[in-house]
Write a protein that holds these residues in place. Structure first.
Motif, PDB file in Angstrom:
ATOM      1  N   UNK A 185      -4.304   7.668  -3.563  1.00 60.50           N
ATOM      2  CA  UNK A 185      -4.410   6.235  -3.865  1.00 60.50           C
ATOM      3  C   UNK A 185      -3.141   5.531  -3.390  1.00 60.50           C
ATOM      4  N   UNK A 186      -3.203   4.210  -3.315  1.00 61.13           N
ATOM      5  CA  UNK A 186      -2.006   3.437  -2.956  1.00 61.13           C
ATOM      6  C   UNK A 186      -1.832   2.312  -3.975  1.00 61.13           C
ATOM      7  N   UNK A 187      -0.623   1.762  -4.001  1.00 60.79           N
ATOM      8  CA  UNK A 187      -0.358   0.696  -4.987  1.00 60.79           C
ATOM      9  C   UNK A 187       0.774  -0.189  -4.509  1.00 60.79           C
ATOM     10  N   UNK A 188       0.950  -1.297  -5.204  1.00 64.23           N
ATOM     11  CA  UNK A 188       2.020  -2.240  -4.898  1.00 64.23           C
ATOM     12  C   UNK A 188       3.360  -1.646  -5.330  1.00 64.23           C
ATOM     13  N   UNK A 189       4.368  -1.892  -4.512  1.00 65.22           N
ATOM     14  CA  UNK A 189       5.658  -1.226  -4.718  1.00 65.22           C
ATOM     15  C   UNK A 189       6.799  -2.209  -4.490  1.00 65.22           C
ATOM     16  N   UNK A 218       0.827  -1.213   0.000  1.00 60.01           N
ATOM     17  CA  UNK A 218       0.000   0.000   0.000  1.00 60.01           C
ATOM     18  C   UNK A 218       0.852   1.250   0.000  1.00 60.01           C
ATOM     19  N   UNK A 219       1.667   1.416  -0.987  1.00 62.38           N
ATOM     20  CA  UNK A 219       2.546   2.584  -1.076  1.00 62.38           C
ATOM     21  C   UNK A 219       1.744   3.777  -1.628  1.00 62.38           C
ATOM     22  N   UNK A 220       1.723   4.904  -0.904  1.00 59.21           N
ATOM     23  CA  UNK A 220       0.966   6.058  -1.409  1.00 59.21           C
ATOM     24  C   UNK A 220       1.527   6.578  -2.732  1.00 59.21           C
ATOM     25  N   UNK A 252      -4.986  -6.713  -2.164  1.00 58.56           N
ATOM     26  CA  UNK A 252      -3.965  -5.836  -2.725  1.00 58.56           C
ATOM     27  C   UNK A 252      -3.817  -6.050  -4.236  1.00 58.56           C
ATOM     28  N   UNK A 253      -3.978  -4.965  -4.980  1.00 57.76           N
ATOM     29  CA  UNK A 253      -3.820  -5.030  -6.433  1.00 57.76           C
ATOM     30  C   UNK A 253      -5.045  -5.537  -7.176  1.00 57.76           C
ATOM     31  N   UNK A 254      -6.036  -6.002  -6.449  1.00 54.27           N
ATOM     32  CA  UNK A 254      -7.158  -6.650  -7.118  1.00 54.27           C
ATOM     33  C   UNK A 254      -8.524  -6.088  -6.733  1.00 54.27           C
ATOM     34  N   UNK A 255      -8.602  -4.751  -6.714  1.00 54.45           N
ATOM     35  CA  UNK A 255      -9.897  -4.127  -6.479  1.00 54.45           C
ATOM     36  C   UNK A 255     -10.697  -4.070  -7.767  1.00 54.45           C
ATOM     37  N   UNK A 256     -11.910  -3.570  -7.634  1.00 51.23           N
ATOM     38  CA  UNK A 256     -12.777  -3.448  -8.810  1.00 51.23           C
ATOM     39  C   UNK A 256     -12.455  -2.181  -9.614  1.00 51.23           C
ATOM     40  N   UNK A 299     -10.446   5.372  -4.458  1.00 46.87           N
ATOM     41  CA  UNK A 299     -11.793   5.666  -3.964  1.00 46.87           C
ATOM     42  C   UNK A 299     -12.105   4.891  -2.676  1.00 46.87           C
ATOM     43  N   UNK A 300     -11.069   4.754  -1.836  1.00 50.75           N
ATOM     44  CA  UNK A 300     -11.199   4.104  -0.519  1.00 50.75           C
ATOM     45  C   UNK A 300     -11.668   2.650  -0.591  1.00 50.75           C
TER      46      UNK A 300
END
Ligand code: DNO
Length: 359
Positions: A125-129, A118-120, A328-332, A322-323
């Motif tokens: 938003x956050x993402x894989x890092x 969850x890297x900002x 991780x990495x697999x939201x809609x 969007x909260x």
């Protein structure tokens, strides 16, 4: 191009099938039996249950990701034959319910690797890092703890039961070279590809992610040259590639567009996503949009269009926006945005080709 969306199964995914169905142009799910340990034969009733759920939602189950390969196969141990037999039986069953592609990987011990889930990204938003300095000389045990503590979901490829034997696994890989891995992969393919051919399945190996050795382990699916070696290792349309732009793109020397042109019909499955690679080798998973990262997504989609790609594609990972509370990495949300971007590029290429044809 046939668009798909990865789904982790009832009770194991935050995204319901009915939502997936509403994403424009998605025809199927990319699925697996995530609770099956690598090496075991998949039970038919569980396969049929996923098929029933997908049918009900109006989605197909053409693409399976992954049927994981037991470590004894990658290590070339005598016990591999039993696990290969189980693998063949699973291929046969999947073929009998209409699956067309099986994605797998040949990475030792670990599947994909990140240091932060969850890297900002700076916009909320956050993402894989992946932070190189935290891998170099790092203790893999600490990383496993960290990854599992950061997520309430077990990460694909990081399931606790797979990693509980970490010490002995590292022991087993001592002295195993890339050469050995190639030999063991050849043996595996020689056994399974004829079965896949017979049952209408195309095997599609996933590149190593990231595409270089980690913790001193040998990794071989890393470059265009090595993918060339892979397709030659067993010459059959059923011996294919999952061309993952994000995995291969972590090494800027990898030219994905050139790979699409070279391997064309040996790519039954495309993972299309962007990342931003920094000068020090770190990388973060960005939105799919070309200018948000360092992978030429527009060029990649154009290349697929140019070769008349009829295989399966999926948007791969997304950011957490969007909260959304998700795997991780697999939201809609971000993956759905990714799909619309990919369709936009595809349709623009379609239009351009039509215009050219009438001129
Ligand atoms: C991560 C995935 C990988 C992939 C496997 C395929 O999100 O891309 O876990 O499914 O490597 O075997």
């Amino acid at each position: 191009m046939k668009m798909t969306f990865r789904w982790f199964g009832e009770g194991n995914d935050t995204v319901p099938l009915s939502y997936i169905k509403q994403i424009p142009g998605v025809s199927g799910i990319v699925w697996s039996l995530h609770d099956m340990p690598a090496g075991e034969e998949w039970p038919m009733d569980k396969i049929l249950e996923v098929k029933r759920q997908a049918d009900e939602a109006g989605l197909n189950i053409d693409v399976v990701e992954s049927v994981n390969v037991h470590e004894d196969i990658k290590l070339g141990l005598p016990s591999r034959d039993l696990y290969i037999d189980n693998y063949k039986k699973t291929i046969e069953k999947l073929g009998s319910v209409g699956a067309k592609v099986i994605c797998y990987n040949f990475m030792p011990i670990f599947d994909w690797l990140r240091t932060d889930l969850h890297k900002p990204l700076g916009d909320g938003s956050t993402a894989l890092f992946y932070e190189s300095s935290r891998i170099a000389g790092a203790d893999p045990f600490k990383l496993v703890e960290l990854i599992n503590a950061d997520s309430s979901f077990s990460m694909p490829g990081w399931e606790p039961e797979r990693l509980q034997h970490l010490t002995s696994l590292f022991e087993s890989y001592k002295g195993v070279s890339e050469e050995h891995m190639w030999k063991n992969l050849r043996y595996f393919l020689k056994e399974i590809i004829p079965v896949a051919e017979k049952h209408g399945i195309r095997m599609a190996i996933h590149p190593d992610d990231p595409p270089w050795s980690v913790f001193g382990l040998p990794r071989i699916m890393t470059s265009q040259e090595n993918l060339r070696k892979l397709v030659k290792l067993h010459d059959s349309p059923s011996n294919g590639i999952t061309l993952c732009s994000g995995s291969l793109g972590a090494n800027p020397a990898n030219d994905i567009v050139s790979m699409i042109h070279e391997f064309g019909d040996r790519i039954p499955f495309a993972h299309i996503r962007n990342i931003r690679v920094y000068d020090n080798g770190d990388f973060i998973e960005t939105s799919h949009r070309t200018e948000d990262g360092t992978v030429d997504i527009a060029g990649i989609v154009r290349a697929y269009h140019e070769i008349g790609f009829t295989g399966y594609a999926r948007p791969d990972h997304g950011r957490h926006i969007w909260d959304e509370k998700c795997r991780p990495g697999y939201g809609l949300y971000d993956r759905a945005l990714g799909i619309m971007y990919l369709w936009g590029l595809w349709d623009a290429n379609q239009l351009a080709a039509k215009k050219e044809a009438v001129q």
